[in-house]
Design a protein around this motif. Structure first.
Motif, PDB file in Angstrom:
ATOM      1  N   UNK A 122     -10.976  10.681 -10.292  1.00 44.10           N
ATOM      2  CA  UNK A 122     -11.755   9.471 -10.571  1.00 44.10           C
ATOM      3  C   UNK A 122     -12.053   9.313 -12.060  1.00 44.10           C
ATOM      4  N   UNK A 123     -12.047  10.412 -12.799  1.00 45.82           N
ATOM      5  CA  UNK A 123     -12.305  10.338 -14.238  1.00 45.82           C
ATOM      6  C   UNK A 123     -11.048  10.024 -15.040  1.00 45.82           C
ATOM      7  N   UNK A 124      -9.890  10.485 -14.536  1.00 46.27           N
ATOM      8  CA  UNK A 124      -8.663  10.368 -15.327  1.00 46.27           C
ATOM      9  C   UNK A 124      -7.576   9.519 -14.678  1.00 46.27           C
ATOM     10  N   UNK A 125      -7.678   9.277 -13.370  1.00 51.01           N
ATOM     11  CA  UNK A 125      -6.630   8.538 -12.678  1.00 51.01           C
ATOM     12  C   UNK A 125      -5.466   9.405 -12.241  1.00 51.01           C
ATOM     13  N   UNK A 159      -6.956  10.486  -2.150  1.00 52.53           N
ATOM     14  CA  UNK A 159      -7.785   9.826  -3.168  1.00 52.53           C
ATOM     15  C   UNK A 159      -7.374   8.363  -3.285  1.00 52.53           C
ATOM     16  N   UNK A 160      -8.370   7.487  -3.295  1.00 51.46           N
ATOM     17  CA  UNK A 160      -8.136   6.059  -3.470  1.00 51.46           C
ATOM     18  C   UNK A 160      -8.638   5.626  -4.848  1.00 51.46           C
ATOM     19  N   UNK A 161      -7.939   4.720  -5.516  1.00 52.46           N
ATOM     20  CA  UNK A 161      -8.418   4.235  -6.815  1.00 52.46           C
ATOM     21  C   UNK A 161      -9.861   3.733  -6.733  1.00 52.46           C
ATOM     22  N   UNK A 162     -10.675   4.168  -7.700  1.00 53.23           N
ATOM     23  CA  UNK A 162     -12.097   3.812  -7.781  1.00 53.23           C
ATOM     24  C   UNK A 162     -12.893   4.282  -6.567  1.00 53.23           C
ATOM     25  N   UNK A 164       0.860  -1.185   0.000  1.00 51.23           N
ATOM     26  CA  UNK A 164       0.000   0.000   0.000  1.00 51.23           C
ATOM     27  C   UNK A 164       0.897   1.237   0.000  1.00 51.23           C
ATOM     28  N   UNK A 165       1.176   1.749  -1.169  1.00 49.38           N
ATOM     29  CA  UNK A 165       2.126   2.846  -1.325  1.00 49.38           C
ATOM     30  C   UNK A 165       1.401   4.163  -1.592  1.00 49.38           C
ATOM     31  N   UNK A 166       2.167   5.235  -1.676  1.00 46.09           N
ATOM     32  CA  UNK A 166       1.606   6.581  -1.830  1.00 46.09           C
ATOM     33  C   UNK A 166       2.305   7.326  -2.960  1.00 46.09           C
ATOM     34  N   UNK A 210      -2.099  -5.007  -3.650  1.00 45.62           N
ATOM     35  CA  UNK A 210      -1.319  -3.760  -3.547  1.00 45.62           C
ATOM     36  C   UNK A 210      -2.037  -2.590  -4.207  1.00 45.62           C
ATOM     37  N   UNK A 211      -2.073  -1.465  -3.483  1.00 46.37           N
ATOM     38  CA  UNK A 211      -2.852  -0.300  -3.901  1.00 46.37           C
ATOM     39  C   UNK A 211      -2.020   0.959  -3.761  1.00 46.37           C
TER      40      UNK A 211
END
Length: 370
Positions: A318-321, A258-261, A78-80, A277-278
């Motif tokens: 959330x729209x572009x990543x 912000x978290x993915x999805x 779990x990285x940043x 891993x996130x």
């Protein structure tokens, strides 16, 4: 639907890994937290003779404890990745950090991404819900001087008085630099519906990814910690003495996680590591405190604007990543936050060695007495 052998093996491996990680975390807490407390008990004479040195040592131990928590996530993948302004530039100044709140993992994420920001971690103060006082880490936060705030309208006025008294008593006497708070007053999923109803009633923007912040704690912090000259002419000799000791709060760091999805990490996931891993994304914007209005109405508007901007940032993410570029930039710049595995292993080793040392000491005195 039949479960394949491969799926069963994967589930079994995940459960075994979670069990081993949980056992390690329990052992980690059982040696590290008592060692922290016992070291500080042993150093009480130094607290009387040289308070500054005592709180310096306490801060170093506190940073190591937070690094241990960070390591649980780091070793699970779990990285940043960080975006926006470089907060290292103001790491030696006093700052208030405003953070959006989605889950218990937000605190762990901050514990991780602030580790490489100079002296910040050992000199920071946290504002957190009073329920955390009763967790395993509660005794550490109590000693360090964090503030536990009780939520709810019935407690609001009293809590703000207590916060002011706490800041006046502990913030500068313990040489604190950064103060971290979550102005939304709770997790997004719990407050979103109420916040949206309030926004509709008061003709305010409809927010989905954040909630409208509460003013109270932010206003108390600014009133208490901003040096007199920031809000006008210094008030006589007392103000000059205060200024000679501290420049006061100089920056507001608007931090957006912000978290993915939009799927936040909670503390259980952080500990057990059962999620893949996130990469968590953290965006910073730095505002000079002299640009923050002091009047309640203007401050409320300013604070609302920050969270409206957070909404836009998160929508874009959330729209572009990715987060959008800062004003004046043509391309957003990101920085991968890294931790040294060797350093983390060293800290974990010191914790277990300390636990062993204290156990031997207690055994020795036990045999001497009995």
């Amino acid at each position: 639907m039949a479960v394949t052998l491969e799926q069963a093996q994967r589930v079994g491996y995940t459960c075994l890994k979670a069990l081993l990680r949980f056992a390690f975390m329990v052992a980690n807490n059982l040696v590290a937290i008592p060692s922290y407390v016992l070291y500080l008990i042993m150093l009480q004479p130094l607290r009387v003779l040289d308070s500054k040195s005592f709180w310096y040592i306490e801060g170093v131990l506190f940073k190591w404890l937070l690094a241990m928590v960070a390591s649980w996530g780091w070793w699970a993948g779990y990285t940043v990745v960080e975006w926006g302004d470089d907060v290292k530039a103001v790491s030696e100044d006093e700052a208030m950090v405003l953070v959006n709140h989605q889950a218990t993992g937000d605190v762990c994420t901050l514990m991780m991404c602030l580790q490489d920001k100079g002296t910040v971690v050992r000199q920071m103060m946290w504002l957190m819900d009073h329920i955390f006082k009763y967790t395993n880490f509660g005794i550490v936060s109590l000693i360090h001087g964090d503030f536990f705030i009780r939520q709810g309208r019935a407690h609001r006025d009293q809590q703000l008085v207590l916060l002011k008294e706490h800041l006046e008593k502990y913030y500068r006497s313990r040489n604190r630099k950064w103060i971290v708070l979550f102005p939304e007053g709770g997790f997004l999923r719990k407050r979103r519906e109420t916040s949206q109803a309030f926004a509709k009633k008061n003709n305010l923007p409809f927010l989905k990814h954040v909630t409208l912040p509460r003013l109270g704690a932010t206003q108390v912090i600014l009133k208490t910690l901003v040096a007199p000259q920031e809000n006008g002419t210094p008030a006589g000799r007392d103000a000059l003495i205060k200024e000679s000791k501290s420049k006061g709060l100089q920056w507001v760091i608007d931090t957006t996680i912000a978290y993915p999805k939009g799927e936040p990490i909670d503390i259980q996931t952080w500990i057990l590591g059962y999620r893949q891993p996130t990469v968590t994304h953290v965006h910073y914007r730095i505002f000079p405190v002299k640009d923050v209005p002091a009047e309640p109405e203007a401050l409320t508007h300013w604070l609302y604007q920050r969270f409206i901007e957070k909404e836009d940032l998160l929508t874009h993410f959330y729209e572009t990543g990715a987060f959008p570029p800062l004003q004046g930039q043509t391309k957003a710049i990101s920085r991968e936050m890294t931790l040294s595995n060797l350093w983390l292993v060293g800290i974990q080793s010191l914790a277990f060695l300390s636990g062993g040392m204290w156990y031997c000491i207690f055994q020795y005195f036990y045999h001497c007495l009995f």
